[in-house]
Write a protein that holds these residues in place. Structure first.
Motif, PDB file in Angstrom:
ATOM      1  N   LEU A  67       0.961  -1.050   0.150  1.00  0.00           N
ATOM      2  CA  LEU A  67      -0.013   0.079  -0.296  1.00  0.00           C
ATOM      3  C   LEU A  67       0.824   1.408  -0.115  1.00  0.00           C
ATOM      4  O   LEU A  67       0.543   2.266  -0.734  1.00  0.00           O
ATOM      5  N   ARG A  68       1.663   1.359   0.870  1.00  0.00           N
ATOM      6  CA  ARG A  68       2.688   2.527   0.851  1.00  0.00           C
ATOM      7  C   ARG A  68       3.468   2.876  -0.434  1.00  0.00           C
ATOM      8  O   ARG A  68       3.387   3.960  -0.765  1.00  0.00           O
ATOM      9  N   THR A  91      -4.933  -1.262  -6.501  1.00  0.00           N
ATOM     10  CA  THR A  91      -4.399  -1.650  -5.066  1.00  0.00           C
ATOM     11  C   THR A  91      -4.753  -0.728  -3.988  1.00  0.00           C
ATOM     12  O   THR A  91      -5.426  -1.099  -3.184  1.00  0.00           O
ATOM     13  N   LEU A  92      -4.682   0.564  -4.408  1.00  0.00           N
ATOM     14  CA  LEU A  92      -5.298   1.451  -3.464  1.00  0.00           C
ATOM     15  C   LEU A  92      -6.725   1.301  -3.185  1.00  0.00           C
ATOM     16  O   LEU A  92      -7.224   1.401  -2.031  1.00  0.00           O
ATOM     17  N   ASN A  93      -7.584   1.175  -4.089  1.00  0.00           N
ATOM     18  CA  ASN A  93      -9.125   1.216  -4.070  1.00  0.00           C
ATOM     19  C   ASN A  93      -9.342  -0.102  -3.656  1.00  0.00           C
ATOM     20  O   ASN A  93     -10.337  -0.171  -2.561  1.00  0.00           O
ATOM     21  N   THR A  94      -8.784  -1.153  -3.775  1.00  0.00           N
ATOM     22  CA  THR A  94      -9.023  -2.703  -3.027  1.00  0.00           C
ATOM     23  C   THR A  94      -8.692  -2.492  -1.499  1.00  0.00           C
ATOM     24  O   THR A  94      -9.643  -3.049  -0.754  1.00  0.00           O
ATOM     25  N   ILE A  95      -7.719  -1.931  -1.222  1.00  0.00           N
ATOM     26  CA  ILE A  95      -7.349  -1.986   0.207  1.00  0.00           C
ATOM     27  C   ILE A  95      -8.142  -0.987   0.867  1.00  0.00           C
ATOM     28  O   ILE A  95      -8.826  -1.256   2.244  1.00  0.00           O
ATOM     29  N   ALA A  96      -8.632   0.104   0.382  1.00  0.00           N
ATOM     30  CA  ALA A  96      -9.545   1.263   0.978  1.00  0.00           C
ATOM     31  C   ALA A  96     -10.989   0.371   1.152  1.00  0.00           C
ATOM     32  O   ALA A  96     -11.622   0.530   2.259  1.00  0.00           O
ATOM     33  N   LEU A 124      -5.018   0.041   7.483  1.00  0.00           N
ATOM     34  CA  LEU A 124      -4.600   0.118   6.075  1.00  0.00           C
ATOM     35  C   LEU A 124      -5.749   0.599   5.320  1.00  0.00           C
ATOM     36  O   LEU A 124      -5.267   1.639   4.485  1.00  0.00           O
ATOM     37  N   GLY A 125      -6.832   0.225   5.290  1.00  0.00           N
ATOM     38  CA  GLY A 125      -8.026   1.079   4.940  1.00  0.00           C
ATOM     39  C   GLY A 125      -8.262   2.493   4.983  1.00  0.00           C
ATOM     40  O   GLY A 125      -8.436   3.264   4.265  1.00  0.00           O
ATOM     41  N   ILE A 132      -6.749   8.622  -0.980  1.00  0.00           N
ATOM     42  CA  ILE A 132      -7.718   8.884  -2.080  1.00  0.00           C
ATOM     43  C   ILE A 132      -8.292  10.328  -1.832  1.00  0.00           C
ATOM     44  O   ILE A 132      -8.452  10.826  -2.945  1.00  0.00           O
ATOM     45  N   ARG A 133      -8.475  10.598  -1.069  1.00  0.00           N
ATOM     46  CA  ARG A 133      -9.064  11.874  -0.465  1.00  0.00           C
ATOM     47  C   ARG A 133      -8.145  12.835  -1.011  1.00  0.00           C
ATOM     48  O   ARG A 133      -8.246  13.988  -1.595  1.00  0.00           O
ATOM     49  N   ILE A 134      -6.830  12.702  -0.747  1.00  0.00           N
ATOM     50  CA  ILE A 134      -5.745  13.528  -1.307  1.00  0.00           C
ATOM     51  C   ILE A 134      -5.494  13.616  -2.721  1.00  0.00           C
ATOM     52  O   ILE A 134      -5.416  14.747  -3.410  1.00  0.00           O
TER      53      ILE A 134
END
Length: 184
Positions: A67-68, A91-96, A124-125, A132-134
């Protein structure tokens, strides 16, 4: 923990997701410095940010590093005016989406309630959601990589003229200014 969090990690970035990417320093040097060297370090970092978890497994550490790095690559692409890789966005969307943390106001402070069954995934979510917000928000054009020697850390330039060059004046900015003084 016996180690002082501020000696181990940089905690000065105002954006939580970018603070997480700073768990690697000296990214552009030949030997970047990994600060999440084991599961205990990840637990320490999460606790320092208010995302207290009881246990972190080696698999959790692998997921956190994935994620990082996705956050870092997306942020760096945006800073360079490029399109992020679709794999990183997935990856970002799945973890969120996998996180089940709930925002809570306690003792006049915002915090997070993590589930007992998947607290690290929840934490991690939270990090992915903050990214995602930023990364997709109205200030995405203000995302920059630090110009400090070897750093390249991500930061959100909130300066009036959008001309900030360093992730932190106290670290990278001072290094540059000191090097100018000794060079003259």
């Amino acid at each position: 923990m016996t180690e002082d969090v501020r000696r181990v990690f940089r905690m000065d970035n105002e954006v939580l997701a970018f603070r997480f990417t700073a768990t690697v320093s000296d990214r552009t040097s030949r030997t970047p410095r990994e600060r999440l060297t084991d599961a205990a370090r990840l637990k320490m970092w999460l606790g320092a940010t208010g995302l207290d978890v009881t246990d972190v497994s080696p698999t959790d550490l692998i997921d956190a590093v994935e994620l990082r790095e996705a956050i870092y690559r997306i942020g760096s692409a945006i800073a360079a005016g490029e399109q992020p890789e679709s794999k990183d966005v997935r990856t970002l969307n799945t973890i969120a989406a996998a996180g089940h943390a709930k925002a809570a106001l306690e003792h006049e402070r915002a915090g997070w309630h993590l589930t007992q069954t998947t607290p690290v995934s929840d934490a991690l979510g939270v990090l992915a959601t903050d990214a995602i917000r930023i990364l997709g928000g109205p200030d995405r054009g203000r995302i920059k990589n630090c110009e400090g020697p070897g750093c390249a850390g991500l930061f959100l330039d909130t300066s009036r003229g959008a001309n900030r060059r360093w992730c932190s004046m106290n670290t990278c900015g001072n290094k540059v200014k000191k090097s100018r003084i000794t060079a003259s």
